[in-house]
Structures are given as C-alpha cells and as structure tokens.
Design a protein around this motif. Sequence first.
Motif, PDB file in Angstrom:
ATOM      1  N   GLU A  36       0.821  -1.217   0.000  1.00 24.65           N
ATOM      2  CA  GLU A  36       0.000   0.000   0.000  1.00 24.65           C
ATOM      3  C   GLU A  36       0.857   1.270   0.000  1.00 24.65           C
ATOM      4  O   GLU A  36       0.490   2.282  -0.609  1.00 24.65           O
ATOM      5  CB  GLU A  36      -0.931  -0.016   1.213  1.00 24.65           C
ATOM      6  N   CYS A  39       1.616   2.224  -3.488  1.00 18.97           N
ATOM      7  CA  CYS A  39       0.484   2.133  -4.427  1.00 18.97           C
ATOM      8  C   CYS A  39       0.182   3.504  -5.030  1.00 18.97           C
ATOM      9  O   CYS A  39      -0.202   4.441  -4.320  1.00 18.97           O
ATOM     10  CB  CYS A  39      -0.747   1.570  -3.731  1.00 18.97           C
ATOM     11  N   ARG A  41      -2.327   4.375  -6.868  1.00 22.48           N
ATOM     12  CA  ARG A  41      -3.742   4.719  -6.710  1.00 22.48           C
ATOM     13  C   ARG A  41      -4.001   5.319  -5.324  1.00 22.48           C
ATOM     14  O   ARG A  41      -4.676   6.338  -5.201  1.00 22.48           O
ATOM     15  CB  ARG A  41      -4.584   3.457  -6.921  1.00 22.48           C
ATOM     16  N   CYS A  42      -3.460   4.704  -4.293  1.00 19.53           N
ATOM     17  CA  CYS A  42      -3.693   5.200  -2.932  1.00 19.53           C
ATOM     18  C   CYS A  42      -3.045   6.565  -2.727  1.00 19.53           C
ATOM     19  O   CYS A  42      -3.572   7.411  -2.003  1.00 19.53           O
ATOM     20  CB  CYS A  42      -3.181   4.192  -1.908  1.00 19.53           C
ATOM     21  N   PHE A  74     -12.084   2.480  -9.346  1.00 17.94           N
ATOM     22  CA  PHE A  74     -11.303   1.900  -8.244  1.00 17.94           C
ATOM     23  C   PHE A  74     -12.110   1.979  -6.945  1.00 17.94           C
ATOM     24  O   PHE A  74     -12.757   3.006  -6.703  1.00 17.94           O
ATOM     25  CB  PHE A  74     -10.033   2.718  -7.972  1.00 17.94           C
ATOM     26  N   HIS A  78      -7.490  -0.192  -0.443  1.00 15.56           N
ATOM     27  CA  HIS A  78      -6.366  -0.854  -1.115  1.00 15.56           C
ATOM     28  C   HIS A  78      -6.585  -2.362  -1.059  1.00 15.56           C
ATOM     29  O   HIS A  78      -6.259  -3.025  -0.076  1.00 15.56           O
ATOM     30  CB  HIS A  78      -5.056  -0.481  -0.426  1.00 15.56           C
ATOM     31  N   ASP A  80      -7.350  -6.082  -3.763  1.00 15.98           N
ATOM     32  CA  ASP A  80      -7.635  -6.688  -5.066  1.00 15.98           C
ATOM     33  C   ASP A  80      -8.900  -7.519  -4.932  1.00 15.98           C
ATOM     34  O   ASP A  80      -9.398  -7.740  -3.819  1.00 15.98           O
ATOM     35  CB  ASP A  80      -6.447  -7.538  -5.543  1.00 15.98           C
ATOM     36  N   HIS A 123      -3.896  -2.728  -7.088  1.00 15.32           N
ATOM     37  CA  HIS A 123      -5.125  -2.098  -6.582  1.00 15.32           C
ATOM     38  C   HIS A 123      -6.279  -2.345  -7.572  1.00 15.32           C
ATOM     39  O   HIS A 123      -6.185  -1.967  -8.741  1.00 15.32           O
ATOM     40  CB  HIS A 123      -4.864  -0.607  -6.390  1.00 15.32           C
TER      41      HIS A 123
END
Length: 178
Positions: A36, A39, A41-42, A74, A78, A80, A123
């Motif tokens: 994370e 990541c 995206r995060c 999304f 966090h 999958d 993610h």
Amino acid sequence: MPPVREWETFPFDGELRPRELLPPEAAERARNGEDEADCWRCQQGESAAIWSDERWVVTPLTVPSGLPVVVLLFPREHVDIDGVSDELATALGPVLVRVERAVWSVGEIGRVHVCRWGDGSFHLHWWFLARPARLPQLIGSFAAIWDDVLPPTPEPIWRENLAAVARALAGDGGTAHV
Ligand SMILES: [Zn+2]
C-alpha cells in the motif's frame, strides 16, 4: 499467422508473425503497488478523479486515446478482487452498472466494454472502454488494441465526454470533479 488476421476486427495489415512464446519464469512477477505504501492509486486520492463518493473513485486515462472515453473505476480501499469484503462485493455490482450507464450516456456509443485484467497494478481497477457506434471493425476485444492504434480523440471532445460521464454519475450521488 493464425486466422485472426482475417477477422474484420483485426487492427493490423501486412506481414506479421507471432512472437516466440518464452518458457515460464520461476515465479509470477510482482505487480505495481502490491504494498500500500507504494500504491500509485492510494497516493493519488481524488487528485485525478472525475467523480468519487465515499467508497469509489473514477479516473480517466492521463491523456486522450483512440476511443472516445476510457475510464477506470477503483475502490478507495487498497484491495484486489480476491480480498474484497462481503460489503464491498455487494456494492460492486451496482457501481459497475452505474459507471457503464454513465459512459453510455456520452452518446454515439455502440457498446461499453467492462474489463478487469489486473496484471499491471495490484489495486483493484475496472476498465470501461467506450466503443464508438457504427464502426463494426472496432467490435469485441480488439477495441482495447484499437484504442492504441487510432489517433487520439481531440482534447476538447475528450474533456466534454469525461464531463458527461462525471455529470451522469453525480446525478445518482457522489461528487463530479470536472
Ligand atoms: Zn492502493
């Protein structure tokens, strides 16, 4: 070349041959952002979003591509798909339908392809690829390749299309960011 080159939807012409298939590697490659802390995206939060609510974020690609609209969905969490909670799994169906309809609302869209590959980044993310109406060469899974083959959608039209998606989503809640 296999018969795929004869398909109406195959994007390429001329001399092509398949690449040699290499032997399996010792292990699966790690994906981007498995941790994370790393990541993308995060770290982005809502900064790249066209729409978000308390649970979901929708972003465009960073630049226009060949199809008129491509957006990504999304969860904020966090995770999958093999790690989603029952609560998130229950919310996933409605939001997939909602984003698909929002992309469709742009107009002159023949189909919205909803795809989840997940080989690049960890993610969880779903692709929504808008296939233009009345272009039978673009039907089916090659639409994802045509997206890289066709000239980019002119930026003003791309921005209008993204705004239309954001408005449609915000009409059912959440916040449009464009
Ligand atoms: Zn993440």
